[in-house]
Enzyme design. Sequence first.
Site, mmCIF file in Angstrom:
data_model
loop_
_atom_site.group_PDB
_atom_site.id
_atom_site.type_symbol
_atom_site.label_atom_id
_atom_site.label_comp_id
_atom_site.label_asym_id
_atom_site.label_seq_id
_atom_site.Cartn_x
_atom_site.Cartn_y
_atom_site.Cartn_z
ATOM 1 N N PRO A 211 18.359 73.474 59.648
ATOM 2 C CA PRO A 211 17.392 74.552 59.380
ATOM 3 C C PRO A 211 16.382 74.761 60.509
ATOM 4 O O PRO A 211 16.056 75.908 60.827
ATOM 5 C CB PRO A 211 16.692 74.101 58.100
ATOM 6 C CG PRO A 211 17.578 73.092 57.480
ATOM 7 C CD PRO A 211 18.405 72.484 58.543
ATOM 8 N N LYS B 285 32.254 78.547 61.886
ATOM 9 C CA LYS B 285 32.491 79.941 61.484
ATOM 10 C C LYS B 285 33.355 80.652 62.533
ATOM 11 O O LYS B 285 34.219 81.457 62.189
ATOM 12 C CB LYS B 285 31.162 80.653 61.254
ATOM 13 C CG LYS B 285 30.413 80.095 60.035
ATOM 14 C CD LYS B 285 29.304 80.995 59.546
ATOM 15 C CE LYS B 285 28.752 80.490 58.216
ATOM 16 N NZ LYS B 285 27.742 81.357 57.631
ATOM 17 N N PHE C 96 19.036 86.868 54.772
ATOM 18 C CA PHE C 96 18.882 87.246 53.371
ATOM 19 C C PHE C 96 17.366 87.343 53.133
ATOM 20 O O PHE C 96 16.625 86.366 53.320
ATOM 21 C CB PHE C 96 19.473 86.195 52.427
ATOM 22 C CG PHE C 96 20.965 85.952 52.576
ATOM 23 C CD1 PHE C 96 21.770 86.754 53.384
ATOM 24 C CD2 PHE C 96 21.577 84.909 51.881
ATOM 25 C CE1 PHE C 96 23.133 86.524 53.503
ATOM 26 C CE2 PHE C 96 22.943 84.672 51.989
ATOM 27 C CZ PHE C 96 23.724 85.482 52.808
ATOM 28 N N PRO D 163 36.819 74.855 38.123
ATOM 29 C CA PRO D 163 36.761 74.792 36.665
ATOM 30 C C PRO D 163 35.369 74.368 36.190
ATOM 31 O O PRO D 163 34.778 73.451 36.754
ATOM 32 C CB PRO D 163 37.800 73.724 36.309
ATOM 33 C CG PRO D 163 38.702 73.645 37.503
ATOM 34 C CD PRO D 163 37.873 73.988 38.691
ATOM 35 N N PRO E 252 23.706 75.144 34.531
ATOM 36 C CA PRO E 252 23.556 76.195 33.513
ATOM 37 C C PRO E 252 23.521 77.594 34.130
ATOM 38 O O PRO E 252 24.071 78.544 33.567
ATOM 39 C CB PRO E 252 22.215 75.859 32.844
ATOM 40 C CG PRO E 252 21.981 74.415 33.128
ATOM 41 C CD PRO E 252 22.666 74.095 34.418
ATOM 42 N N ALA F 148 37.019 80.357 40.956
ATOM 43 C CA ALA F 148 35.914 79.407 40.856
ATOM 44 C C ALA F 148 36.423 78.047 40.403
ATOM 45 O O ALA F 148 37.466 77.959 39.737
ATOM 46 C CB ALA F 148 34.883 79.925 39.858
ATOM 47 N N TYR G 236 24.916 82.010 45.571
ATOM 48 C CA TYR G 236 23.651 82.718 45.826
ATOM 49 C C TYR G 236 23.903 84.154 46.281
ATOM 50 O O TYR G 236 23.332 85.088 45.730
ATOM 51 C CB TYR G 236 22.851 81.954 46.903
ATOM 52 C CG TYR G 236 21.565 82.635 47.231
ATOM 53 C CD1 TYR G 236 20.479 82.542 46.365
ATOM 54 C CD2 TYR G 236 21.435 83.413 48.383
ATOM 55 C CE1 TYR G 236 19.290 83.198 46.642
ATOM 56 C CE2 TYR G 236 20.249 84.072 48.663
ATOM 57 C CZ TYR G 236 19.180 83.950 47.790
ATOM 58 O OH TYR G 236 18.014 84.618 48.056
ATOM 59 N N ILE G 237 24.767 84.353 47.266
ATOM 60 C CA ILE G 237 25.030 85.721 47.733
ATOM 61 C C ILE G 237 26.264 86.306 47.042
ATOM 62 O O ILE G 237 26.337 87.515 46.807
ATOM 63 C CB ILE G 237 25.142 85.782 49.284
ATOM 64 C CG1 ILE G 237 24.948 87.222 49.779
ATOM 65 C CG2 ILE G 237 26.468 85.209 49.806
ATOM 66 C CD1 ILE G 237 23.578 87.793 49.567
HETATM 67 P P1 NDP Z 1 26.260 78.724 47.632
HETATM 68 O O1 NDP Z 1 25.693 77.391 48.019
HETATM 69 O O2 NDP Z 1 25.498 79.514 46.637
HETATM 70 O O3 NDP Z 1 27.760 78.445 47.133
HETATM 71 C C1 NDP Z 1 28.697 79.463 46.937
HETATM 72 C C2 NDP Z 1 29.808 78.975 46.039
HETATM 73 O O4 NDP Z 1 30.636 78.060 46.739
HETATM 74 C C3 NDP Z 1 29.374 78.195 44.817
HETATM 75 O O5 NDP Z 1 28.868 79.057 43.810
HETATM 76 C C4 NDP Z 1 30.646 77.507 44.422
HETATM 77 O O6 NDP Z 1 31.460 78.341 43.623
HETATM 78 C C5 NDP Z 1 31.343 77.295 45.772
HETATM 79 N N1 NDP Z 1 31.295 75.870 46.103
HETATM 80 C C6 NDP Z 1 30.182 75.094 46.270
HETATM 81 N N2 NDP Z 1 30.539 73.827 46.498
HETATM 82 C C7 NDP Z 1 31.891 73.788 46.486
HETATM 83 C C8 NDP Z 1 32.854 72.759 46.642
HETATM 84 N N3 NDP Z 1 32.481 71.495 46.858
HETATM 85 N N4 NDP Z 1 34.163 73.099 46.561
HETATM 86 C C9 NDP Z 1 34.542 74.367 46.337
HETATM 87 N N5 NDP Z 1 33.671 75.378 46.162
HETATM 88 C C10 NDP Z 1 32.379 75.099 46.228
HETATM 89 O O7 NDP Z 1 26.527 79.624 48.954
HETATM 90 P P2 NDP Z 1 25.527 80.620 49.677
HETATM 91 O O8 NDP Z 1 25.512 81.910 48.943
HETATM 92 O O9 NDP Z 1 24.238 79.904 49.969
HETATM 93 O O10 NDP Z 1 26.274 80.808 51.090
HETATM 94 C C11 NDP Z 1 27.327 81.736 51.267
HETATM 95 C C12 NDP Z 1 27.365 82.138 52.745
HETATM 96 O O11 NDP Z 1 26.114 82.754 53.110
HETATM 97 C C13 NDP Z 1 27.563 80.962 53.712
HETATM 98 O O12 NDP Z 1 28.405 81.365 54.769
HETATM 99 C C14 NDP Z 1 26.145 80.688 54.249
HETATM 100 O O13 NDP Z 1 26.167 80.111 55.549
HETATM 101 C C15 NDP Z 1 25.559 82.089 54.255
HETATM 102 N N6 NDP Z 1 24.082 82.119 54.120
HETATM 103 C C16 NDP Z 1 23.404 83.042 54.863
HETATM 104 C C17 NDP Z 1 22.035 83.150 54.757
HETATM 105 C C18 NDP Z 1 21.317 84.200 55.541
HETATM 106 O O14 NDP Z 1 20.084 84.331 55.427
HETATM 107 N N7 NDP Z 1 22.012 84.998 56.348
HETATM 108 C C19 NDP Z 1 21.250 82.270 53.857
HETATM 109 C C20 NDP Z 1 22.080 81.389 53.061
HETATM 110 C C21 NDP Z 1 23.445 81.313 53.212
HETATM 111 P P3 NDP Z 1 32.097 77.830 42.195
HETATM 112 O O15 NDP Z 1 31.089 76.960 41.548
HETATM 113 O O16 NDP Z 1 32.307 79.125 41.512
HETATM 114 O O17 NDP Z 1 33.360 77.132 42.534
#
Ligand code: NDP
Length: 320
Positions: free
Chosen positions: A263, A137, A159, A40, A47, A38, A18-19
Amino acid sequence: MAREAEASRILIFGGTGYIGKHMVRASVSLGHPTCIYARPAGPATRPSNLNLRREFHSIGVHIIEGELEEHEKIVAALKKVDIVISALAYPQVLDQLKIIDAIIAAGNIKRFVPSDFGCEEDKIKALPPFEEFLEKKRKIRRAIEAAGIPFTFVTANCFATYFVDVLLHPHDPSDEIVVYGNGEAKAVLNYEEDIGKYTIKVANDPRACNRVVTYRPEPNIISQHQLISLWEEKTGRSFKRVYVPEEDLVKLSQTLPPPENIPVSILHSIFVKGDLMSYEIIEDDLEASRMYAEMQLTTVGQVLDIFLTDPPEPARAAFV
Ligand code: NDP
């Protein structure tokens, strides 16, 4: 040409997220050779994730496919870059210990930005479910410091698109909007694309080495009441404000099963207690809009305009 004179090479974990995707795009647009690590792609890959990989491929991003357990593969990838950014999801926060081990083994990384991107966990104390989240963290921050890896810790605050959706439910035709607490506490809502750009800038900035950088631009500081009023102005509608008192949120944080208790604890910290604005940023602290005053920012009002013209799909962070 000496490597130092060239744009730094950046590797991003969680770049399809997402970010993370905004960081990948910003990295490329700022001229950095960029790669992502990333998992595989397979039949279970969404999608939207596959589309992003295609987009990244078309803009010259190198995609290294691998698991976080593949130490040697990660070390080999790290040896070819200068800067590492992790935007892994919250459930993978502790998996970053594997990235730290690989950074130590590679020995060449000039900066690591771990997956923080929220509140300043070293300055606030939240309800237990959110504390547990923050503690993971903090553990990563302490491990990076103990390993002597050059770092930048990012406090990105909320965000904006994500939280506008949580607070205003713009897709919902209802005339009621929930207000947490009394609605007066100030929060900070930063547009995701700006967070991506700031993050690439701080990761490369010598001033931000071994420092925390907070993203707190003055125009993005806003209370729930102000946000709702702005939305009323934009839509020409009038909303009934339905209050959820602090005691109810505290109770929910104690009674909801995990991870649903996280949340509500986050809403309590940000919008009832006002934790994002609970400490001052003094002259010596690093604040992104002061560091990069020339950067054009997307205001909260402009984010609301996006919801009116081209509403983004709602997103929810992963907590398990
Ligand atoms: P996402 O849920 O979008 O995931 C990020 C990536 O992590 C995925 O695209 C994937 O990459 C990888 N991932 C997911 N599951 C697994 C797994 N089981 N094993 C290995 N890799 C995995 O993350 P966000 O963008 O929501 O969150 C990123 C950060 O931002 C976090 O620290 C979160 O706490 C923070 N956050 C902050 C917010 C705010 O408002 N300040 C709001 C939301 C999040 P791939 O498929 O390429 O392997």
